[in-house]
Design an enzyme around this catalytic site. Structure first.
Site, PDB file in Angstrom:
ATOM      1  CB  THR A   7      -0.936   0.031   1.226  1.00  0.00           C
ATOM      2  OG1 THR A   7      -1.703   1.261   1.210  1.00  0.00           O
ATOM      3  CG2 THR A   7      -0.194  -0.033   2.546  1.00  0.00           C
ATOM      4  CG  ASP A  65      -9.827  -0.908  -3.613  1.00  0.00           C
ATOM      5  OD1 ASP A  65      -8.964  -0.022  -3.781  1.00  0.00           O
ATOM      6  OD2 ASP A  65     -10.972  -0.839  -4.091  1.00  0.00           O
ATOM      7  CG  PHE A 140      -6.625   8.194   5.738  1.00  0.00           C
ATOM      8  CD1 PHE A 140      -6.632   7.354   6.836  1.00  0.00           C
ATOM      9  CD2 PHE A 140      -6.987   7.661   4.507  1.00  0.00           C
ATOM     10  CE1 PHE A 140      -6.984   6.005   6.715  1.00  0.00           C
ATOM     11  CE2 PHE A 140      -7.333   6.317   4.372  1.00  0.00           C
ATOM     12  CZ  PHE A 140      -7.334   5.493   5.493  1.00  0.00           C
TER      13      PHE A 140
HETATM   14  P1  ITT Z   1      -3.547   2.146  -1.552  1.00  0.00           P
HETATM   15  O1  ITT Z   1      -2.138   2.421  -1.986  1.00  0.00           O
HETATM   16  O2  ITT Z   1      -3.630   1.083  -0.495  1.00  0.00           O
HETATM   17  O3  ITT Z   1      -4.515   1.916  -2.693  1.00  0.00           O
HETATM   18  P2  ITT Z   1      -5.213   4.496  -1.086  1.00  0.00           P
HETATM   19  O4  ITT Z   1      -5.216   5.539  -0.007  1.00  0.00           O
HETATM   20  O5  ITT Z   1      -5.180   4.957  -2.506  1.00  0.00           O
HETATM   21  O6  ITT Z   1      -4.005   3.503  -0.777  1.00  0.00           O
HETATM   22  P3  ITT Z   1      -7.756   3.135  -1.595  1.00  0.00           P
HETATM   23  O7  ITT Z   1      -7.551   3.080  -3.065  1.00  0.00           O
HETATM   24  O8  ITT Z   1      -8.267   1.913  -0.913  1.00  0.00           O
HETATM   25  O9  ITT Z   1      -6.405   3.545  -0.819  1.00  0.00           O
HETATM   26  O10 ITT Z   1      -8.654   4.322  -1.121  1.00  0.00           O
HETATM   27  C1  ITT Z   1      -9.682   4.869  -1.850  1.00  0.00           C
HETATM   28  C2  ITT Z   1      -9.936   6.282  -1.380  1.00  0.00           C
HETATM   29  O11 ITT Z   1     -10.723   6.230  -0.218  1.00  0.00           O
HETATM   30  C3  ITT Z   1      -8.690   7.111  -1.053  1.00  0.00           C
HETATM   31  O12 ITT Z   1      -8.919   8.432  -1.474  1.00  0.00           O
HETATM   32  C4  ITT Z   1      -8.603   7.056   0.438  1.00  0.00           C
HETATM   33  O13 ITT Z   1      -8.091   8.272   0.961  1.00  0.00           O
HETATM   34  C5  ITT Z   1     -10.057   6.859   0.843  1.00  0.00           C
HETATM   35  N1  ITT Z   1     -10.116   5.979   2.003  1.00  0.00           N
HETATM   36  C6  ITT Z   1      -9.677   4.696   2.076  1.00  0.00           C
HETATM   37  N2  ITT Z   1      -9.869   4.203   3.304  1.00  0.00           N
HETATM   38  C7  ITT Z   1     -10.440   5.215   4.020  1.00  0.00           C
HETATM   39  C8  ITT Z   1     -10.850   5.343   5.349  1.00  0.00           C
HETATM   40  O14 ITT Z   1     -10.687   4.371   6.219  1.00  0.00           O
HETATM   41  N3  ITT Z   1     -11.377   6.503   5.749  1.00  0.00           N
HETATM   42  C9  ITT Z   1     -11.532   7.526   4.883  1.00  0.00           C
HETATM   43  N4  ITT Z   1     -11.163   7.498   3.609  1.00  0.00           N
HETATM   44  C10 ITT Z   1     -10.613   6.351   3.177  1.00  0.00           C
END
Ligand code: ITT
Length: 182
Positions: A7, A65, A140
């Site tokens: 990640t 994800d 975040f």
């Molecule tokens: P990866 O490298 O693991 O993909 P990422 O932050 O891009 O990291 P995702 O694609 O799973 O992770 O996230 C999709 C979006 O949703 C991304 O903009 C995150 O900031 C948001 N997100 C993911 N988990 C969240 C959470 O627990 N609370 C709030 N926003 C979240």
């Protein structure tokens, strides 16, 4: 036990480790990029991501994800949450929703684990509401606009509460239970 977690997001690793601690598992961030396939199902995105990284490093690995599914927007941004967050951010989502009364939303997390035997996916979700404005400095992503069901504060206002009840907590509980049992 150490588990590689591919990640770019260190917050995800910390949240996984809150759960992992109870199972004697340490999730270790691996900054190995992978393509996110276009699919409306976060499980498929996690599954293909885990397979891709495993093929690269030839060692067991997880990817996770998450999607935020907003009912009044027919599930948008869903599995496209990262792209939409980058383009619109929380202000854009609040603008899209405007004064809409139905604020229902759900976070869904899918943890994909790949080893030489194949891929397994473990899911967790939490229902809640989109706040009328951003609140809180913790967490975040969409945390400042998400109030889980039965709570008054957003995830960003109370990260401790998020750690206990989040979509990610549930998915990591399920994965952690399974991995220590095999
Ligand atoms: P990866 O490298 O693991 O993909 P990422 O932050 O891009 O990291 P995702 O694609 O799973 O992770 O996230 C999709 C979006 O949703 C991304 O903009 C995150 O900031 C948001 N997100 C993911 N988990 C969240 C959470 O627990 N609370 C709030 N926003 C979240």
């Amino acid at each position: 036990m150490k588990i590689r977690f591919a990640t770019s997001n260190p917050y995800k690793v910390s949240e996984g480790n809150v759960v992992g601690a109870g199972f004697g598992i340490e999730y270790v961030q691996l900054k190995e990029p992978y393509p996110e396939i276009r699919d409306e199902d976060v499980s498929r995105v996690a599954e293909e991501g885990a397979r891709f990284v495993f093929d690269r490093i030839n060692k067991p690995v997880i990817v996770e994800d998450t999607g935020l599914f907003i009912e009044a927007l027919n599930g948008f941004p869903g599995s496209f949450s990262a792209f939409v967050f980058g383009k619109l951010g929380n202000n854009g989502i609040l603008k899209l929703l405007g004064e809409v009364e139905n604020r229902k939303a759900e976070f869904i997390s899918a943890v994909g684990y790949c080893n030489q035997e194949g891929v397994r996916v473990f899911k967790g979700s939490v229902k809640g509401l989109i706040a009328d404005r951003k609140k809180g400095m913790g967490g975040f992503g969409y945390d400042p606009i998400f109030i889980p069901a039965g709570q008054k504060k957003t995830f960003a206002e109370d990260p401790g509460m998020k750690e206990r009840i989040s979509h990610r907590n549930k998915a990591f509980q399920r994965f952690s239970e399974w991995i220590v049992s095999i």
